[in-house]
Design an enzyme around this catalytic site. Structure first.
Site: not given
Length: 409
Positions: A121, A201, A224, A364
Site C-alpha cells: 500500500h 488487512q 477496518k 493505493c
C-alpha cells in the site's frame, strides 16, 4: 455468537440503496460498525466524556480507565508482552510513518538498504521512499511470483547484510495474498535487519500473534475491524521503542519541561502527544470484544469459504479476470478482478445502481497496478457480515454489467 446472525448487529446494512437491499462488499476499505461499538461510543460521550490522565475527578478517572483498558485489550488481541508496546495512533499510516521517522531516521546510514515488495500500500512505500532520499539509503523491492505470492527464495535474494529495515504487508489489500511473515522475519533477523509489518488487512480477519511472528513493529487500523475511524495501533518491541525518540511533541507525552530542555514520559505515553483519541480507543476496545466473541478463527474460516465460493462463481463469467492466488487458503476474503475491457469505475457504478458496494481504482497500490499491467481494478471484499447470498447478488450484478456494456458497445 452464530456467524449467520451477524448481520443483525450492523444497523447500516438494514437499508436500501438505489431501490435495492444494500450489499456491502468494501470492507477492505472500511468495515461497518456493530451496534455494540456504536453503543460504547454513545455511552462514553453521554456519561464519561473527559480528558484522560490529567484529572482527578470521576469522569476523568472513568475515561482513563476505559482508555487504558482498551490498550490492555489490544495487548491481548495481538499477544504483546506489555502494554508499554502498544501505541495508539490515528491508523496504520501514522504508525508506519512513526517507524520510518522515529526508528529509521536515527538508525539508517548512507548505503543501508530498505526492503519492501511491489504489493505494498502507498502507506508502506512513501515513508520509505522519503527516508531513503533523506538518508542516502537504497530502497529495494522483493520480486513477486506470477500468482502474486512471494517465494522465500526471492526474499533471501533481496535481503542482504546491508539491509537494515524490511517492511511488508501481512495481507495484500489488492491480491488478498497472505504473506509468510514469520519466515520473512527470521530471514530479516538472520541478516541483522528489523521487520515492520502492515497488518491493516490481517488484524480484522485472522489471529495475529506478534510474539509468534517475532516482528519488531506491527501496525493496524481500527476502522477496518469494526472500530471507529481515526484510531489505530503501533506495536513495537519495548527495547526498540525505548531507544526511539518521539516524533510529535506537546502535552501528555512530557515528564518535565524546562525553559531549554524537556524529558519524556515512559512508554507508551511518550509517543502519544496531545489529547489522545479517547473515544476511538473506547470504540476499538468494544470492537475487539465483539470480534473475540465471534472468534477470529471462525471469521477466517468463514472468509476463506466465501473467497472460494466467489472465485468459483465469478470465473463462470466469460471475460472476467481474477488477480492474486487461486488457492483460497493463500488469500483473505477479497477478490480483485476486471471485466472484459470495461473500466472498473463503470463496473462499480453499475453495481452501485443495483445496491452493491465495491471498490474500484488503483487501491493505493500504483506500483502493483504497474506490475499487473493494468491501470485499475475492481475489488469485492468480504467480512464476517457477508454470506453466499451477497456473492450471488454480486455475480448477478456483474452479469448485468457485462450485458449492459456489450449492448452499448
Amino acid at each position: 455468537m452464530n456467524i449467520k446472525d451477524i448481520k443483525t448487529y450492523f444497523p447500516v446494512l438494514n437499508q436500501e440503496v438505489n431501490g435495492h437491499p444494500l450489499i456491502y462488499l468494501d470492507s477492505a476499505a472500511t468495515s461497518q460498525k456493530p451496534i455494540q461499538v456504536i453503543e460504547a461510543l454513545k455511552k462514553y460521550y453521554e456519561f464519561d466524556n473527559s480528558n484522560v490522565h490529567r484529572g482527578v475527578h470521576t469522569l476523568g478517572n472513568r475515561a482513563t480507565d476505559s482508555y487504558e483498558g482498551a490498550r490492555e485489550k489490544v495487548r491481548k488481541f495481538i499477544n504483546a508482552r506489555s502494554t508499554k508496546e502498544i501505541i495508539f495512533t490515528r491508523g496504520t499510516t501514522t504508525a508506519l510513518n512513526t517507524v520510518a521517522a522515529g526508528y529509521g531516521r536515527q538508525t539508517l546510514q548512507q548505503g543501508d538498504e530498505i526492503v519492501i515488495t511491489y504489493m505494498e500500500h502507498h502507506s508502506n512505500i512513501i515513508p520509505w521512499q522519503q527516508l531513503a532520499k533523506e538518508k542516502g539509503a537504497v530502497l529495494k523491492y522483493i520480486d513477486l511470483q506470477e500468482d502474486g505470492t512471494i517465494s522465500l527464495d526471492a526474499v533471501r535474494a533481496a535481503i542482504t547484510s546491508k539491509t537494515k529495515i524490511v517492511s511488508i504487508m501481512y495481507v495484500s489489500n489488492v491480491l488478498g495474498t497472505i504473506n509468510p511473515i514469520k519466515d520473512i522475519a527470521k530471514i530479516a533477523h538472520d541478516n541483522g535487519a528489523i521487520i515492520a509489518v502492515d497488518a491493516a488487512q490481517a488484524a480484522p480477519h485472522m489471529k495475529v500473534d506478534v510474539q509468534d511472528l517475532d516482528c519488531d513493529f506491527l501496525a493496524f487500523s481500527g476502522h477496518k475491524m469494526c472500530a471507529p475511524t481515526g484510531i489505530g495501533v503501533l506495536y513495537g518491541k519495548e527495547a526498540l521503542l525505548d531507544n526511539m525518540e518521539p516524533i510529535e511533541f506537546g502535552g501528555e507525552m512530557i515528564d518535565f519541561v524546562g525553559l531549554y530542555d524537556s524529558t519524556w514520559k515512559e512508554l507508551p505515553w511518550k509517543f502519544e502527544g496531545g489529547t489522545p483519541i479517547i473515544a476511538g480507543a473506547v470504540g476499538l476496545g468494544a470492537a475487539i470484544d465483539f470480534l473475540n466473541e465471534v472468534g477470529l478463527d471462525n471469521i477466517a474460516a468463514h472468509e476463506h469459504k466465501l473467497a472460494a465460493y466467489a472465485m468459483d462463481e465469478m470465473e463462470k463469467i466469460e471475460g472476467l479476470k481474477i488477480f492474486g492466488p487461486r488457492d483460497p487458503m493463500q488469500r483473505c476474503g477479497l477478490v480483485t478482478f476486471n471485466l472484459d475491457d470495461v473500466h472498473p469505475h463503470d463496473v462499480a457504478t453499475v453495481l452501485d445502481m443495483n445496491g452493491i458496494a465495491v471498490r474500484a481504482g488503483h487501491h493505493c497500490a500504483q506500483p502493483l497496478m504497474k506490475w499487473l499491467q493494468v491501470t485499475a481494478t475492481a475489488r469485492a471484499s468480504f467480512y464476517l457480515y457477508n454470506d453466499e447470498a451477497d456473492i450471488d447478488r454480486l455475480v448477478a450484478g456483474l452479469r448485468s454489467a457485462k450485458e449492459y456494456f456489450n449492448d452499448v458497445f
